[in-house]
Design a protein around this motif. Structure first.
Motif, PDB file in Angstrom:
ATOM      1  N   SER A 195     -10.270  -6.525  -6.614  1.00  0.00           N
ATOM      2  CA  SER A 195     -11.649  -6.290  -6.181  1.00  0.00           C
ATOM      3  C   SER A 195     -12.259  -5.188  -7.032  1.00  0.00           C
ATOM      4  N   MET A 196     -13.580  -5.077  -7.005  1.00  0.00           N
ATOM      5  CA  MET A 196     -14.285  -4.074  -7.792  1.00  0.00           C
ATOM      6  C   MET A 196     -14.755  -2.954  -6.872  1.00  0.00           C
ATOM      7  N   LYS A 197     -14.467  -1.700  -7.265  1.00  0.00           N
ATOM      8  CA  LYS A 197     -14.815  -0.524  -6.471  1.00  0.00           C
ATOM      9  C   LYS A 197     -15.424   0.534  -7.380  1.00  0.00           C
ATOM     10  N   GLY A 198     -16.254   1.381  -6.792  1.00  0.00           N
ATOM     11  CA  GLY A 198     -16.780   2.517  -7.534  1.00  0.00           C
ATOM     12  C   GLY A 198     -15.682   3.519  -7.834  1.00  0.00           C
ATOM     13  N   CYS A 199     -15.764   4.151  -8.998  1.00  0.00           N
ATOM     14  CA  CYS A 199     -14.718   5.113  -9.393  1.00  0.00           C
ATOM     15  C   CYS A 199     -14.727   6.302  -8.440  1.00  0.00           C
ATOM     16  N   HIS A 200     -13.570   6.608  -7.864  1.00  0.00           N
ATOM     17  CA  HIS A 200     -13.455   7.710  -6.904  1.00  0.00           C
ATOM     18  C   HIS A 200     -13.372   9.067  -7.574  1.00  0.00           C
ATOM     19  N   VAL A 201     -13.041   9.105  -8.856  1.00  0.00           N
ATOM     20  CA  VAL A 201     -12.871  10.380  -9.552  1.00  0.00           C
ATOM     21  C   VAL A 201     -14.221  10.964  -9.965  1.00  0.00           C
ATOM     22  N   CYS A 202     -15.079  10.134 -10.552  1.00  0.00           N
ATOM     23  CA  CYS A 202     -16.395  10.614 -10.999  1.00  0.00           C
ATOM     24  C   CYS A 202     -17.499  10.223 -10.029  1.00  0.00           C
ATOM     25  N   VAL A 203     -17.128   9.654  -8.872  1.00  0.00           N
ATOM     26  CA  VAL A 203     -18.070   9.210  -7.843  1.00  0.00           C
ATOM     27  C   VAL A 203     -19.083   8.227  -8.442  1.00  0.00           C
ATOM     28  N   GLY A 204     -18.600   7.352  -9.310  1.00  0.00           N
ATOM     29  CA  GLY A 204     -19.444   6.321  -9.878  1.00  0.00           C
ATOM     30  C   GLY A 204     -20.428   6.793 -10.925  1.00  0.00           C
TER      31      GLY A 204
END
Length: 394
Positions: A195-204
């Motif tokens: 699945s596609m998710k927003g990057c949790h490290v840079c908060v998208g």
């Protein structure tokens, strides 16, 4: 003069220092440059949040980082083949080595040591040779184990198939096994879990504040230490009197590309299946009273007397040395109980070797000494070699 000098450098003062967030107050005459700290920016969590992972049927215990442990194999759909006893073996033996063989091995041993004189090996008189041949039993259990973990990678348009249909079970996914008794590892992306998710490290955002300049885009000039001047009224030419210089790590932008999503802002999140094939090998060497340390025998080979390989081996029966029979019974039971809980046993193999060990007694310069010759390689052990010297490497 000072004000005139400042006016001459006006074109340099208009230069941008810190494109994204200059964050500085220009140096006053004779005063160090002051830094206005940037507004705190969210660095993003270091570990993915639990909400980032979907609830996949059959993979409920899967976590990021592989902390879920190995998955027990399913019960076989059909009865497993039963082990069959191996054929009884006659009592093999290896005759003692000849005196010439013992001497040649001793001479070769002495010549391999830079501080050993070859005189005892060449001139010593052999007075006795005693055989202490011993047995080595070895059991190998070849297993397949499987574990899962959530993984992610930058999203570059890869297929997203989560919930398109139920994913196959971890033990239903085919894997290419290596040859028996060869360690190997294979990582497989589990179908229908991506699945596609927003990057949790840079908060998208695709970028993160630069750690070297704290997101300011500039740092205190290392030449003038932020004063803008080097000696007296000499303006610092490195920073043009600013007292600060662009951060070389982010090129003055105050931020850098996110290493996790590589600037893509999105991640492909999926379950990885790790399949490991491991050969678990365990030896038992029958104690012998020669005086040679058992650890030495692990470095040599012997004459193979017995070999039995099948899905599950049966403990050795009818072997003349009861210690080998007892060791086989114990190790077979331990391996089958230990490795069948968290892995699938694919094949077992047991062997018995007869390792030649000869204790050689010799005299040199009127004193008695001894050494050991052992293994098919005729290795020598002589702890108290009588003619050594101290060498100094210059």
């Amino acid at each position: 003069m000072l004000h005139s000098g400042v006016g001459c450098d006006k074109s340099h003062q208009d230069r941008s220092y810190g494109i994204a967030n200059p964050g500085y107050v220009p140096a006053a005459a004779g005063a160090p440059a002051m830094f206005a700290p940037p507004a705190s920016a969210s660095q993003g969590p270091s570990a993915p949040p639990a909400s980032m992972f979907d609830n996949m049927p059959g993979y409920e215990g899967t976590v990021a980082g592989g902390g879920g442990g190995y998955l027990p194999p399913p019960m076989p759909a059909y009865p497993a083949p039963q082990p069959t006893p191996g054929p009884e073996q006659p009592h093999w033996n290896i005759p003692s080595i000849s005196e010439d063989t013992a001497r040649e091995a001793f001479i070769l041993f002495a010549s391999s040591k830079c501080c050993y004189s070859s005189a005892p090996a060449k001139d010593g008189v052999i007075t006795g040779m005693d055989a202490f041949n011993t047995y080595r039993y070895r059991l190998e259990t070849f297993t397949e184990s499987r574990s899962t973990e959530w993984s992610h990678e930058p999203y570059n348009g890869q297929p997203v198939d989560a919930y398109a249909q139920s994913p196959p079970g971890p033990w239903d996914i085919p894997a290419q096994a290596p040859s028996y008794f060869m360690d190997s590892k294979q990582t497989i992306k589990v179908p229908y879990t991506s699945s596609m998710k927003g990057c949790h490290v840079c908060v998208g955002m695709g970028r993160k504040p630069c750690k070297d300049c704290a997101g300011a885009g500039n740092k205190v000039c290392w030449v003038c230490n932020g004063s803008g001047y080097r000696h007296g009224e000499d303006r610092c030419h490195h920073c043009n009197g600013r007292g600060r210089e662009n951060c070389s790590h982010c090129q003055g932008q105050g931020s850098k590309q996110c290493d996790t999503c590589r600037g893509k802002q999105q991640l492909l999140v999926y379950i990885n299946l790790t399949v490991k094939w491991t050969n678990h090998s365990e030896d038992y060497v029958v104690e012998q009273s020669s005086g040679l340390q058992l650890d030495s025998l692990s470095k040599v080979s012997g004459k193979e007397l017995f070999r039995d390989s099948q899905y599950m081996v049966y403990p050795v029966m009818g072997f003349p040395d009861p210690q080998v029979v007892n060791a086989s019974q114990r190790l077979v039971n331990e391996h089958q109980g230990r490795y069948s809980q968290s892995s699938r046993i694919l094949q077992q193999r047991q062997t018995i070797e007869l390792i030649p060990v000869t204790k050689v007694t010799y005299t040199w310069k009127g004193k008695s000494h001894l050494y050991f010759v052992y293994g098919n390689e005729f290795k020598v052990d002589a702890d108290n070699y009588p003619a050594t010297c101290c060498c100094t490497v210059m």
